[in-house]
Design a protein around this motif. Structure first.
Motif, mmCIF file in Angstrom:
data_model
loop_
_atom_site.group_PDB
_atom_site.id
_atom_site.type_symbol
_atom_site.label_atom_id
_atom_site.label_comp_id
_atom_site.label_asym_id
_atom_site.label_seq_id
_atom_site.Cartn_x
_atom_site.Cartn_y
_atom_site.Cartn_z
ATOM 1 N N UNK A 215 10.863 12.557 1.351
ATOM 2 C CA UNK A 215 9.871 13.114 2.256
ATOM 3 C C UNK A 215 9.870 12.476 3.633
ATOM 4 N N UNK A 216 10.775 11.522 3.873
ATOM 5 C CA UNK A 216 10.848 10.822 5.164
ATOM 6 C C UNK A 216 12.158 11.152 5.866
ATOM 7 N N UNK A 217 13.253 11.028 5.119
ATOM 8 C CA UNK A 217 14.580 11.375 5.627
ATOM 9 C C UNK A 217 15.024 12.658 4.941
ATOM 10 N N UNK A 218 15.535 13.587 5.736
ATOM 11 C CA UNK A 218 15.914 14.894 5.215
ATOM 12 C C UNK A 218 17.416 15.093 5.380
ATOM 13 N N UNK B 39 0.827 -1.199 0.000
ATOM 14 C CA UNK B 39 0.000 0.000 0.000
ATOM 15 C C UNK B 39 0.869 1.261 0.000
ATOM 16 N N UNK B 40 1.965 1.242 0.778
ATOM 17 C CA UNK B 40 2.878 2.387 0.807
ATOM 18 C C UNK B 40 3.585 2.542 -0.533
ATOM 19 N N UNK B 41 3.946 1.415 -1.150
ATOM 20 C CA UNK B 41 4.572 1.476 -2.472
ATOM 21 C C UNK B 41 3.648 2.112 -3.505
ATOM 22 N N UNK B 42 2.345 1.937 -3.305
ATOM 23 C CA UNK B 42 1.363 2.538 -4.210
ATOM 24 C C UNK B 42 1.187 4.031 -3.960
ATOM 25 N N UNK B 43 1.917 4.558 -2.960
ATOM 26 C CA UNK B 43 1.875 5.992 -2.701
ATOM 27 C C UNK B 43 1.011 6.413 -1.533
ATOM 28 N N UNK B 44 0.502 5.470 -0.746
ATOM 29 C CA UNK B 44 -0.383 5.790 0.375
ATOM 30 C C UNK B 44 0.396 5.786 1.689
ATOM 31 N N UNK B 45 0.279 6.852 2.441
ATOM 32 C CA UNK B 45 0.886 6.931 3.765
ATOM 33 C C UNK B 45 -0.181 7.331 4.772
ATOM 34 N N UNK B 46 0.165 7.236 6.045
ATOM 35 C CA UNK B 46 -0.814 7.569 7.095
ATOM 36 C C UNK B 46 -0.085 8.217 8.258
#
Length: 676
Positions: free
Chosen positions: A524-527, A55-62
Motif C-alpha cells: 500500500x506504499x510502493x506500487x 505504532x506503524x508496525x501495529x497497523x496505524x498510519x497517518x
C-alpha cells in the motif's frame, strides 16, 4: 491535535530547536552546551521515531494536515505529514546515523573554532531531511529538498577561509539548481494538470494524467512529469551528468561528508522516486531513462575510485557508484530493493566515512593513502570496523550489503525494461570494480609497509592538494606524522559511533530482507505494475536469508567480488610495482580517469565559459553600451546639445529678439491660414 500528531511534530522540531540554540546562543551556552542541546534534540527525534515505528508496525498510519498556509487558485499550500512504513524507515535511518555523526563530531571537531556553528548546521541538516521524508505534499517536499541543499552549501564551505571550500560549495549549489529546475517543472506540471499538490490526491488521478498529452509538445504528460522529477533526483542523488558536485563536497569536514553521503541529501532523490512509484509505474519511457542513467553512474563512477589517492575521495566515488545501483533498482521497478539498499548503505557508508576520519585523526590530518600503511596495529578498532564496512560494501555474503546488492542484480536480470541488458552488464562489472577499489584502499591504509613519517606525497587532485583536504581546524600547512612519530587510535567519542554503526552494517540486512522485499512492509506504499517483473522472480526462489547467503557463495557476483579483492591484494601487497607499470602503459586511460572523464573541464569551458561570455556581452552591450552609453551618458549629451542650441537664441540683443518674434508670428499666421 492528538498525542501521536504531537509526537510526529516532535521528530523534526527537536533537532530544529537544538540547531537554533547552538546557532544563536552558541557563545552563551559554550561548546559543551552546543553539543549537548543538539545531541539531545537528535536523540529525542530518534526515540520518537522508534515509538512511531512500533505504532506503524501495529497497523496505524497517518496522512493529514498540520498547518494550512494558504489556498490559491483552488490549490492548498500546507504543512502535512504522511507516516507509513517507508517514512518511518527513513526517519530511523536519518536520526540514528545523524546521532552517530553528532557524537563523533565531539572528538573530530574538538579543536575547531567553529565548533558551535558546526553543530548548529548538522542539526539543521537533520531537521531539513526529516521534513522532506515526512511530507505528504509536494510543497513541503520542495521545502525540505531546498533546505538540505542550502545547509549542504553551508557545510561544504564550512571552512570558508579556504578558496577550495568556497569553490566546492558554490559548485554544489549551482549543479543542484540545475536539477532543482527540472524538479520544479515536474511539480508545476502536477499542479497544473492535477490541480493539487497532495500526494494521495495526485496518485488518485494518476490514471487521468497518464491518459493526457501535453498541450504544446504533444508528449505523454506522465512521462514528462516523471522525467522532470527524476532530473531533480539526478542533482540531489548525484547521477551522471549532475554528479560533479559530490566528490568536491569532500572539502567539508569528515562528519558532514558522512551525513551527506550516507543518510541525508543524496538519498533524497532515491526516496522521492520510490514515493512517486504510482506515477513512474505508468511510464516505461521514464523508467528506461532512470535505468540507463543509474547503470552508467554505477559503473563509470566506480572506475574513478580506482585512481584516487585521497582516502575520503575513494569513499566518495563508492557513494556515487552505490547511488547508481539504487537508481538501477528504481528503473526496473524494484523500488523496495532500492530503499532497502539505501538503508543498508547508510550504515556501512557512514561507517566507512567516519572510519576514514578516524584514520585522518590518527595520521595527524594527512589524507593521502600513499603516506599510510600498517595502521592495523596502531588503530585496531578503526581497522576492524573499516574491514566490516568494506565487506558490507562489496556485498560479502551475510553482510547487509550482500542482501541488498544481490537483490538489485537479480531484479535487473529478470527485468524486461528497455536498457536492462546494458544495466546488467554495468552492475555485474561494477561488483568487481567496487571490490577492487575498496580493498585497494583497505590494503594501502591498514596493511603492508609503513609509509608514514617519511617524505609525504602531495599529489594534486582537482583544485587542492590531497594532503590538504581536511585541516581539522589546524594550521593547514602542518599535516602528517613527523619522522619517528606513530599513529594513534582515536578517542572513544570517535570509536564508539564506529562500533555502533558496524553492528547494523553486518546484521540489519539479514533481519530485514524478508519483510522489506517479500513481506507486507511496503504494501500500500510502493506500487509495482503487473507488467513489471521487479522482484517477483527472486521472491519465488527466496527461502530465507541464510539460504540466500549460502547460495550467494556459488553466484557470479560473489566470485567477481572475490576476484576484485584478490587482484587488489596482489597489486598492492605482493607486486606493488604492477599498478605503476599499468599506469605508464595505459597513460591515456589513466589520464581520462584522473581527469574524471573531463566533465569538470567541459563544464568550465562550455557552461562557466559561456556564462562568463554572456555576462561580458551583457556588460559591454547592455551595461556600458545601452545603460551607460545611451540612457545615462546619452541623456546627458542630449541635454548638453539642447542647451548649446538654446544659447544661440539667448544673446541679449534686442534686434535678435524682435526678429525672432516676427518669425514666430509669421509661422503662426501660416499655420492658421493653412488650417482655414
Amino acid at each position: 491535535m492528538t498525542d501521536m500528531q504531537t509526537l510526529y511534530l516532535l521528530v523534526p522540531l527537536a533537532p530544529l530547536v537544538g540547531a537554533i540554540l547552538a546557532g544563536l546562543f552558541g557563545k552563551t551556552i559554550g561548546r559543551t552546551g552546543a553539543h549537548v542541546v543538539t545531541i539531545l534534540g537528535v536523540a529525542i527525534a530518534l526515540a520518537a521515531s522508534v515509538y512511531i515505528y512500533q505504532d506503524v508496525q501495529a497497523g496505524n498510519t497517518f496522512n493529514g494536515t498540520v498547518y494550512t498556509w494558504m489556498v490559491a487558485g483552488g490549490i492548498t499550500f500546507e504543512v502535512g505529514f504522511l507516516i507509513d512504513s517507508l517514512t518511518v524507515m527513513m526517519m530511523l535511518v536519518v536520526t540514528f546515523v545523524s546521532l552517530m555523526v553528532h557524537i563523533y563530531t565531539i572528538g573530530y571537531m574538538s579543536e575547531d573554532p567553529g565548533y558551535q556553528r558546526f553543530f548548529s548546521y548538522i542539526s539543521l541538516f537533520t531537521f531539513s531531511m526529516l521534513m522532506l521524508v515526512m511530507s505528504n505534499n509536494f510543497l513541503q517536499l520542495f521545502f525540505g529538498w531546498e533546505a538540505v541543499g542550502l545547509v549542504s552549501y553551508l557545510l561544504i564551505g564550512f571552512w570558508y577561509d579556504r578558496p577550495t571550500a568556497i569553490y566546492a560549495n558554490l559548485k554544489a549549489f549551482l549543479v543542484n539548481r540545475v536539477g532543482d529546475f527540472g524538479f520544479l517543472l515536474g511539480i508545476g506540471l502536477i499542479a497544473a494538470y492535477a490541480g493539487t499538490l497532495n500526494y494521495a490526491e495526485v496518485f488518485a488521478k494518476a490514471g487521468e494524467l497518464a491518459a493526457q498529452d501535453m498541450a504544446v509538445t504533444g508528449w505523454p504528460l506522465i512521462t514528462a512529469i516523471c522525467i522532470c522529477l527524476f532530473i531533480g533526483a539526478m542533482g540531489k542523488s548525484a547521477q551522471v551528468p549532475l554528479h560533479v558536485w559530490l566528490p568536491d563536497s569532500m572539502e567539508g569536514p569528515t562528519p558532514i561528508s558522512a551525513l551527506i553521503h550516507a543518510a541525508t541529501m543524496v538519498t533524497a532523490g532515491i526516496f522521492m522516486v520510490a514515493r512517486m512509484s504510482p506515477l513512474f509505474e505508468l511510464s516505461d519511457t521514464a523508467l528506461s531513462f532512470v535505468l540507463v542513467i543509474g547503470a552508467t553512474t554505477a559503473l563509470f563512477m566506480g572506475f574513478l575510485g580506482i585512481v584516487q589517492n585521497d582516502i575520503k575521495r575513494v569513499v566518495a566515488y563508492s557513494t556515487l557508484s552505490q547511488l547508481g545501483y539504487m537508481t538501477v533498482a528504481l528503473g526496473v521497478s524494484a523500488y523496495s530493493a532500492a530503499v532497502f539498499h539505501l538503508m543498508t548503505h547508510a550504515f556501512f557508508k557512514a561507517l566507512l566515512f567516519l572510519g576514514a576520519g578516524s584514520v585522518i585523526i590518527g595520521m595527524h590530518h594527512d589524507q593521502d593513502m600513499r603516506n599510510m600503511g600498517g595502521l592495523w596495529k596502531y588503530m585496531p578498532i578503526t581497522w576492524f570496523t573499516s574491514l566490516l564496512g568494506s565487506l558490507a560494501l562489496i556485498g560479502f555474503p551475510l553482510f547487509s550489503g550482500f542482501f541488498s546488492k544481490d537483490s538489485i542484480i537479480e531484479a535487473v536480470h529478470a527485468s524486461t525494461i528497455p536498457g536492462a541488458g546494458y544495466a546488467l552488464f554495468c552492475v555485474m562489472l561494477g561488483v568487481f570494480v567496487t571490490a577492487f577499489y575498496s580493498f585497494r584502499m583497505y590494503f594501502l591504509v591498514f596493511h603492508g609497509k609503513e609509509r608514514f613519517g617519511q617524505e609525504a606525497h602531495h599529489g594534486h587532485d582537482d583544485h587542492h592538494a590531497d594532503a590538504h583536504d581536511d585541516d581539522h581546524g589546524h594550521d593547514e600547512h602542518h599535516h602528517g606524522l613527523a619522522p619517528g612519530q606513530k599513529p594513534h587510535e582515536s578517542p572513544w567519542v570517535v570509536t564508539l559511533p564506529l562500533v555502533l554503526l558496524a553492528i547494523p552494517s553486518v546484521l540489519i540486512g539479514f533481519f530485514t530482507i524478508e519483510p522489506m522485499l517479500f513481506g507486507d512492509w511496503f504494501k500500500g506504499v510502493i506500487f509495482v505494475g503487473d507488467n513489471h517483473v521487479g522482484l517477483k522472480e527472486l521472491e519465488a526462489s527466496f527461502h530465507g536469508p541464510l539460504a540466500m547467503a549460502i547460495h550467494g557463495l556459488q553466484t557470479a557476483p560473489f566470485w567477481l567480488a572475490m576476484g576484485g579483492v584478490a587482484l587488489a591484494w596482489f597489486f598492492y601487497m605482493v607486486k606493488p610495482g604492477i599498478p605503476a607499470a599499468i599506469q605508464r602503459t595505459f597513460k591515456p586511460i589513466h589520464s581520462l580517469l584522473e581527469n574524471k572523464y573531463f566533465f569538470d573541464r567541459f563544464n568550465e569551458i562550455v557552461f562557466a565559459g559561456g556564462a562568463r561570455a554572456l555576462g561580458k556581452g551583457l556588460w559591454k552591450v547592455g551595461d556600458q553600451g545601452l545603460i551607460d552609453g545611451v540612457a545615462v551618458n546619452g541623456t546627458a549629451r542630449l541635454v548638453g546639445w539642447v542647451a548649446q542650441m538654446s544659447r544661440l537664441f539667448q544673446t541679449g540683443h534686442l534686434y535678435q529678439y524682435a526678429f525672432m518674434m516676427i518669425i514666430g508670428v509669421f509661422i503662426l499666421l501660416t499655420f492658421w491660414f493653412n488650417r482655414g
